[in-house]
Design an enzyme around this catalytic site. Sequence first.
Site, short mmCIF file in Angstrom:
data_model
loop_
_atom_site.label_atom_id
_atom_site.label_comp_id
_atom_site.label_asym_id
_atom_site.label_seq_id
_atom_site.Cartn_x
_atom_site.Cartn_y
_atom_site.Cartn_z
N HIS A 304 0.85 -1.19 0.00
CA HIS A 304 0.00 0.00 0.00
C HIS A 304 0.88 1.23 0.00
O HIS A 304 1.94 1.23 0.62
CB HIS A 304 -0.92 0.01 1.24
N ASP A 361 -7.93 -5.60 0.13
CA ASP A 361 -8.41 -6.42 -0.98
C ASP A 361 -8.04 -7.89 -0.85
O ASP A 361 -8.56 -8.72 -1.56
CB ASP A 361 -7.83 -5.88 -2.30
#
Length: 428
Positions: A304, A361
């Site tokens: 991320h 996710d």
Amino acid sequence: MTESVKIVYKDRIYELPVRTGSHGEKAIDISNLRDQTGFITLDPGFANTGSCSSAITFMDGERGILRYRGISIEQLAEQSSFIETSYLLIHGRLPTVKELQQFSVLLNDNSLVHEDMRGFYQHFPRASHPMGILSSMVNALRSFYPVLETTDEEIDLTVTRLLAKIRTMAAMSYKISRGHRVVYPRPDLSYCANFLNMMFDTPVMPYEIIPEAVDALNVFWILHADHEQNCSTAAVRLVGSGRVNLYAAISAGIAALWGPLHGGANQAVIEMLSEIHANGNRIRPYIDRAKDRNDPFRMMGFGHRVYKTYDPRARIIKKTCDRLLAKLRISDPLLDLARELEEAALKDDYFIDHNLYPNVDFYSGIVLRAMGIPTNMFTVMFAIGRLPGWIAQWKESMDDPNWKISRPRQLYTGPTQTDYIPIGQRNL
Ligand code: ACO
């Protein structure tokens, strides 16, 4: 006293003010840099650039903290509903009982989609990706509801329409893609239950509302509701800065979200896990490929831009996933595989050195699969969840007294002035 930083260039010193956020984070205000110095800044991917000040969402990527309007994502996921969280993001505070009731009534009243829009769905090729359809349909809403967003009432109406209709439009697209009859929203069902019913109810098999699936959907949408200046939100703000209507700005956000490095990752994770499963559950070759600089493959659902520790949303969705699958008595081989992959990656030096942890996710696709959502609809599910955040960010940018059209600069590296050569004289 205002803090400042000094830039020394040759024999000159320039002073730039420092701005401080609520948690003491510092930003050098370069808004007058070019006027003062003639320089611009260069920051590909905007990893060091704050594009705005915002009072909506706080993230601390080092400590794994996410809060909407100051309230932790853990508390919201545990105690709130998606509708209440949407209200919080858009209006800046939690609603009263009466306000929440009124909001729900308005969402119900506006949940139908103009019948003429159904025709549009019929003309998309069957293989169209639902994200492309959703982005187009949201943009098309403007033609059906051409009210200007100039007064607070008009803005509220557009916001309510968007929130109310997006789930109807998403479910319609699924039904029509299957050649099934469209299911209309029901006034007796909550926002999340209504969506599931519109997706899965059929004349031959009425959908039975599963409370655990409704709860999981609430959590899934709350976790996705905002994430400060990510790619799609930045797109909404940037497109909106040209003063387009809200539908067009949201449509741009949906398009930006579609990419596999952003919202499309939830679909990409399931595709990756399915591929590993089909290849005999051998995870090592995939870990090795992710580490290989010459291989474009990335471990989907890992890493991320902001979180350099475990994504707090991933922790919550992982628990939701365990709970839902246990309640529904589903044993999904992809969940076992995901756990095994996570364990192996978290022990691997490459993942440790690069601060690569599972993001939201990684497990969300397994939750969506358990609800029966088809893989190509996963990113649409993300888009519905992110809508209140996009709206809140758009509203905040419209109300910003320092608002300017977004127009980054560049460092030009092409040819200097070159003469035009008539086509017959070019020796190429
Ligand atoms: N697998 C393998 N290596 C990775 C991964 C990954 N998933 N993510 C980052 N890296 C490596 C890069 O190769 C790079 O290595 P290097 O420094 O040795 O060259 C380093 O980590 C930094 O990567 P960047 O791409 O510079 O990091 P950035 O912050 O730009 O990217 C992103 C963040 C796009 C999320 C990235 O981690 C990624 O591609 N992840 C996979 C896709 C994904 O899961 N996206 C969902 C994000 S969350 C969301 O949008 C809801």
